[in-house]
Structure formats: C-alpha cells, structure tokens
Write an enzyme that holds these catalytic residues in place. Structure first.
Site, PDB file in Angstrom:
ATOM      1  N   ASP A 140      -3.863  11.115  42.856  1.00 35.24           N
ATOM      2  CA  ASP A 140      -2.892  10.036  43.086  1.00 35.24           C
ATOM      3  C   ASP A 140      -2.036  10.708  44.455  1.00 35.24           C
ATOM      4  OD1 ASP A 140      -2.757   7.824  41.771  1.00 35.24           O
ATOM      5  OD2 ASP A 140      -1.336   7.902  39.687  1.00 35.24           O
ATOM      6  N   ASP A 448       2.394   6.129  27.265  1.00 37.46           N
ATOM      7  CA  ASP A 448       1.337   6.628  26.525  1.00 37.46           C
ATOM      8  C   ASP A 448       1.424   6.012  25.229  1.00 37.46           C
ATOM      9  OD1 ASP A 448       3.477   8.454  26.333  1.00 37.46           O
ATOM     10  OD2 ASP A 448       1.846   9.650  27.907  1.00 37.46           O
TER      11      ASP A 448
END
Ligand SMILES: *[C@@H]1O[C@H](CO)[C@@H](O)[C@H](O)[C@H]1NC(C)=O
Ligand SMILES: *[C@@H]1O[C@H](CO)[C@@H](O)[C@H](O)[C@H]1NC(C)=O
Length: 739
Positions: A140, A448
């Site tokens: 990223d 998550d």
C-alpha cells in the site's frame, strides 16, 4: 484398511480439571455477589462524607463483576486440537488444494523491506507442493524499493527454497535462521556446511543491495533500466495517487523461469500496489485484502487463503498441512470456515516488560474455541476463499477443498497482468457487495474481528490451532507509547463493533452460542473498563486524605468476601500465568500494563468511540513502528521502560501515579501526627484502602524512576514531570480542603 480411511484428520480434547475450575469460579462469583450486597446495604447517608465515592465504587464493582463473568466464559469450556498430518498426506497428498498467501505491507519507512522479504521468503518455503503455492505482496506504500526488494528476493528464493527442503531447515525466514545458527560450527554436517556458507553469503549480498537502495531512498537508474517492471512507476505521482501496479515476478506456470536451482518448481510470486486516488477512500488493510482476493482469483485462484502481516514470518513450515487437517476432515471439515493461529512474538524480553498476548493465546482462545471458534485477528489465519467471499453455511455441503485440475485460460503473462489490473482499481468496488457482504468489511478499525463475526453469524465455525512449534512470529511493540497506541486501536475498534449494527450483543444474538457471544463481548467491552479502573485507582486513595473509610473494617465479617475475591482472583491469575510458561516478574509486569492500558488506551478509545458515534469523526489509523532505534533496543533488552515523547496518555499515567503517592504521603504524615491511637484506628478502618494505594505505588515504581531518577533518553519528558506533579498535588490539596 477400510478402517484406516475413516480415522479423523484431527482430534479435539477437552481440558482437564474443568469441574474444579467451575467450582472455584462459582465460589468467586458468590464472593462478588456478597460484595455487591455489602455495597448496596451500607451506602452512607446523604450528607455523610464518602457517599459519592461509595456509589462510585458500587458502580465499579458491578462493572468488574460483570466483566469478570465475561472472562470466565472464555475459561469455562476450553478445547485443545491435535492434527494428524501423516493421515493427510496418505489420503490427499495428490489432491491438496491451491493456497494463496497474502502479505500486506503499508509503509516502507516503518516496515523495512528486508523484514518484509524475510516474511515473503518464509512463506514461499512452506513444505507444500510449490506449483500449488502463490504468494502475493500487497504494497500500500507503492514503493519502488519494496518492489526492487521483491525481485531480489525472488532471485534469492531460487537458492533458498532448495536449501530449506534439502536440509529441512527451520525456521524458514532466512534472517531468523541465520540468527539461530550463528557461529561457524553452527552446522555440523560437513556437506551442509559448504552450502550454508554459500547461502549465507548470497543472503548478505541481497541484504546489502536492498539496504543500499533503502539508504539512497531510491533504486539506481542502472537497476531501473534492467527490469521493465519499473516503468509502471512512470505515471506514479505519490503513494496516494497512482495506477495499479501489478507484476507477476515468478509465474508458477512458466517451466523455465519458475524453476529453482535444483530444477524444482517455484511458487508463484506477485507484486501488487492497488490503484490509489486522493478522492477514493482506500479502506486501509481491508481494502488491500479485498483487492488481493480478486487479483488472486484471476491468477492462481487457490481455494485456501492465508493472510499474514508483513512482520510475521512463518516459523513452522507445516502450518498449511495443519490447517488442511481441519478443513479436509471428512466428518467435520465442511463446517469450518477459518483456522486461526495465535499471534506470537519473537521480540519479547524474558519478563515481557510490555506484557504479551500470552494468556489470551494459551487460555482464552482455547476457551472461545470450545464455543464455536476463535475470533479472526487479521494475521496468521487461513480462510476458505468462498466463505470469505460471502458463502453461507449449509449442512449438506461437503468439504470441497480438493484440488481440481481445471485448466486456466492460457493467457500470456503480460495479458494476464493487464486484464487483472482492473480488479485492483479504485472504482471496481462501486455498487458491489465488496466491503459489505463480500470480503473483509469496511468502516471499522478492526475489520478482521467484524469479518470473523459475520462469518460465525452465517453459521460457520472456526478452529484455533496452536501447535507446539509456533507457526507465526511477529514483532511486539518495544516502547510504552507503542503498546498503548496499539491497544487504543484494538479496544476502539472492538468497542466500535459493539455499538455498530453488527454488535456481538444483539446482531449475533440467536445466531451464535451464548458462550461464543460472551467471548466476543469480552473484547468488545475492553474499552469500557476504563471508567471502573479510574474510579478504583483514584477514589480510595483520595479518601485516605479525609479519613473516610470505603471498605469493611478489619473486624467485620464483610471483610471475608473482599479478601476471598481479591486473593482468589489474583492467585488464579498468577498460577495461570505461570502455567502458560510466564515468569513471576512477567506476571507483575502484566499487571502494570493492564493498569496503564485501562487508564490511558481504553480511556481514549472509549471517548473517541463515543464522540464518533454521536458524529464527531477523527478516527485515524496509526501504524505502529516495527523497528526501534539502537539505544531504544538496548534499553528494551535490559527491560527498562521506554516512555518516549510527551503525550496525553503519558500525562494521565504520570498524574495518577503521583496522585497515589501524594495521598499515601499525606496519610502517613497525618497518622504520624495522630500517634499510636490514630494508627490503631486507621488499621481497623483503612487497611484495605492503604493496601490498594500501596500496591498502586509499588506497581508504578518504574514510572517514578522514569519521571525523576533516570537520565537517559527514554525517560519521561520533563514537561510531563512538572505538569503531572502540579496537577496531582493541587488535586490532593483541594480535595483535602474541600472536606
Ligand atoms: C520457532 O521454531 C523453532 C524451530 O525452528 C523452535 O525451536 C522455536 O521454539 C519456535 N519459536 C520461537 C519463539 O522461536
Ligand atoms: C528484536 O530482537 C532482535 C534480537 O532479539 C533485536 O536485534 C531487535 O533490535 C529487536 N527489535 C526491536 C524492535 O526491538
């Protein structure tokens, strides 16, 4: 023979001594109830000093009792899993499914490329058929240097993988391997010794090249011109504004390039920096993961996905096989959506100065497993591709993890790259279910956990796999501010989920078992512990100054439940900690970090989440630095606490510590003046309060040192030393005078 075929691939054992534990827990609970009764029945009358504090303590004790119940749910029904990998190989060696491994990195300046490459190399070297293995690095940061490092790592892998397999080395992260084998006599086998020297030299050579590029801050023109992949950076304007960069560094289908030095196949290796535009929200790690899921479906389409953080190398080359024992089990495999491994750290000091996840990993996760499975914690976790993409559980479906030899479209590598790129574009997800019903969910700092919860709510189970040889090892934060920031993020995200429409309290109600729900709530409500802890660590000490007693007298029978709960609970936690292989000092350190997290990280997390939910947004994702400077590391190894730069969190901790010191000093002074009669009275009425205040002071000793005694760079900033002193003394004096 027929019998052999029906032997399960894994077994589940219930913990021993559960009955004993349950009786003990019930007795503690009885003690807690008595404490509640005492509090409610002895509230001071209106106008009496201490009424306000009394009610505060009542609230705190109700909260602590309730939260204690949540933590017991994770101990009520623990299970332990054991896998039979030999049975797996016997039955399914030729039918093992494809595995796609995702490594996520976000910032090359905080997460050094060498560290990331070691993680990548460690997962490329899994003991698994290489043609079925694909490793994807999501960058990223869109960093040329990381890309360059990956090319170098791919070259090195051609030697490293055959070396690992030939000598069956562990661990398979080269850096960790060489650290464990330092010294010239590290390798006994004469034949291996030659190879060892060679491979180590190659590694150093690669490391040198990568470190040089890092130092320069760019790759040299010479290197750039050699690899045409770098041309993808031509349209790159910043890490927040660039096209998708995608490169298949090793194509597993290619018989020439994808071959290692010994003529064996290599896993596929892909570099991906998804498209970024300033006007498009990129959804942090969840966005990266979803892009990886799509991109990998076009390239290798493995049925099993593993995601690891870039600092978490594989320490156990058999982990994929462990996982498959669960997922390919004929009887139970089809119910299991994901297999979570514990988050272990290699960088802990002996006594875990900043605590660790030891008790969660060794006790609580096994407990939640008994009720339907561990939470997905975002790293070290294997998923079925289809459940992560939203498939609902159905009783009748069979486990379909087997390899299917479906032919992929025979595109050339270049075409494949080009037609895959659009899957990682900013706009791809518009008007789709990605981030909602498909892939990882967006809009939450702990994407998550919420993703795992929604999978559980769709009817799936998960499994906690904690083999004796740790499967994944990451880096633990090595300074106090880091651990505080990390826990702020975790507790904030979890509290956020609690308040969201996916709350484990109501959304999950009826969808998962009660014990499972409580297991989730134990984390969702982390942040809310701040209030009760603040009350308990200030009011009793402050009321010492006024001589107002807030606990039962020494001769009162009500003292018994207090004593029983305090001694019982702490003895249990101490024994439990030692049972998990912790040290005595480690337990003490954990109590300190427990206090610090609750009075700073959780407090800010709590406030931020409440503000967020009524419309003020300031949530920002903070990546914690993985690598410390040299003198910081030295202090870390000596277990000297690192306070670092001034921050509101540290100010609160220092103020609370000094407040307790002032109260204690004031109290002692007063008793000294009052003489022996006063002391006898104080003993009778104030013992528990003095004890509490004293323990708070003992636990804060390293903080006082950091404030006033230490001279090194890691001490408390002096601005905090003044500020907190003034606030603490001022509060004490005001409190005393307002009597
Ligand atoms: C990692 O793996 C090695 C074997 O290679 C093992 O000895 C060790 O206990 C494991 N865990 C850690 C923390 O190093
Ligand atoms: C982690 O541990 C290694 C060796 O134990 C050390 O060299 C390194 O500096 C440590 N890293 C941090 C962040 O403390």
């Amino acid at each position: 023979m027929a019998k052999e075929e029906h032997l399960p691939l894994f077994e589940t054992k219930k913990a021993k001594g559960r009955v004993l534990f349950r009786i003990f827990a019930a007795s503690i609970f009885a003690g807690i109830c008595l404490i509640w009764v005492y509090r409610v029945s002895h509230i001071p009358k209106a106008g009496e000093d201490g009424r306000f504090a009394w009610i505060g303590l009542l609230g705190a004790e109700i909260w602590f009792g309730f939260y204690w119940l949540l933590t017991q749910a994770s101990r009520w029904n623990p299970v332990y899993r054991h896998t039979f990998k030999d049975r797996l190989s016997q039955r399914y060696e030729n039918e093992l499914p494809g595995v796609d491994i995702f490594v996520c990195t976000a910032d090359a300046s905080i997460e050094p490329p060498m560290m990331v490459m070691n993680t990548v190399l460690s997962v490329m070297a899994y003991e698994y058929p290489p043609e079925k293995l694909s490793v994807y690095l999501s960058d990223d940061g869109g960093s040329e240097i990381t890309y360059y490092a990956l090319m170098e790592a791919a070259e090195f892998a051609k030697h490293w993988i055959p070396y690992c397999k030939k000598y069956n080395v562990e661990p398979r992260s080269p850096a960790a391997y060489f650290v464990s084998k330092h010294g010239d006599d590290a390798v006994e086998d004469n034949h291996q010794a030659k190879d060892f020297v060679f491979i180590k030299k190659l590694y150093k050579y690669m490391e040198n090249k990568i470190e040089n590029a890092v130092k320069l801050g760019q790759v040299s023109d010479q290197v750039r011109s050699k690899h045409k992949g770098f041309s993808q950076w031509d349209s790159y304007s910043s890490r927040r504004d660039h096209d998708t960069i995608l490169q298949i560094v090793i194509d597993g289908r290619d018989p020439i390039n994808a071959t290692d030095n010994e003529g064996c196949k290599l896993p596929t290796l892909v570099y991906l920096a998804r498209e970024k535009r300033p006007q498009c929200h990129h959804n942090f790690k969840a966005g990266a993961m979803n892009a990886l899921i799509r991109v990998s479906s076009n390239i290798s389409n493995g049925k099993l996905l593993l995601n690891v953080d870039c600092d978490m190398y594989s320490n156990n080359s058999l982990a994929i096989r462990d996982t498959l024992c669960f997922l390919m089990d004929e009887e139970k495999g089809h119910e299991i959506a994901f297999v979570q491994f514990p988050q272990n750290f290699k960088n802990l000091t002996k006594n875990e100065l900043y605590a660790s996840l030891r008790v969660i990993n060794e006790v609580e996760a096994h407990g939640v497993d008994g009720y339907g499975g561990p939470l997905y914690v975002g790293t070290g976790c294997f998923h079925r591709r289809d459940t992560l993409c939203g498939r609902k559980f159905s009783k009748d479906s069979k486990s379909d993890m087997k390899w299917d030899n479906r032919k992929r479209e025979e595109l050339g590598i270049h075409e494949l790259e080009e037609n895959t790129k659009s899957l990682a574009s900013c706009t791809f997800e518009e008007n789709t279910q990605w981030g909602k019903e498909m892939g990882l969910k967006y809009g939450c700092p702990v994407e998550d956990i919420i993703t795992g919860l929604s999978i559980h709510c769709r009817g799936w189970k998960s499994v906690y796999c904690n083999p004796a040889r740790e499967a994944f090892l990451g880096l633990a934060p090595a300074t106090l501010p880091h651990i505080l920031v990390q826990h702020k993020r975790w507790s904030e995200g979890n509290f956020h989920i609690f308040l969201s429409k996916y709350s484990p309290a109501w959304y999950a109600y009826g969808k998962i078992r009660l014990g499972h729900q409580l297991g989730y709530l134990r984390y969702s409500l982390w942040a809310s512990n701040c209030l009760a802890t603040l009350v308990y660590s200030t009011l009793p000490s402050l009321y010492l100054l006024r001589g107002a007693s807030l606990f039962p007298q020494m001769s009162s029978p009500w003292l018994i439940p207090f004593a029983y709960v305090i001694i019982g609970k702490y003895t249990w936690s101490f024994v439990e900690f030692l049972w998990c292989d912790g040290t005595i000092l480690g337990w003490w350190n954990e109590q300190r970090i427990w206090l610090y997290q609750r009075t700073s990280s959780y407090l800010f997390a709590f406030i931020d989440t409440i503000l967020f939910s009524i419309g003020y947004t300031n949530s920002a994702f903070v990546i914690t630095a993985k690598v410390a400077e040299e003198d910081v590391s030295k202090r870390y190894e000596k277990e000297i606490m690192e306070f670092g730069a001034s921050s509101p969190m540290l100010t609160i901790l220092a103020t609370l510590a000094l407040l307790n010191l002032c109260c204690f000093a004031g109290f002692v002074l007063e008793e000294a003046i009052a003489g022996s009669k006063g002391i006898a009275k104080a003993y009778e009425t104030m013992s528990l309060q003095v004890l509490l205040c004293g323990v708070l002071i003992l636990i804060n000793l390293p903080l006082y040192q950091g404030l006033y005694l230490r001279k090194d760079k890691g001490k408390m900033p002096s601005s905090i030393a003044y500020k907190s002193m003034v606030i603490a003394v001022f509060s004490c004096v005001c409190f005393k005078l307002s009597c």
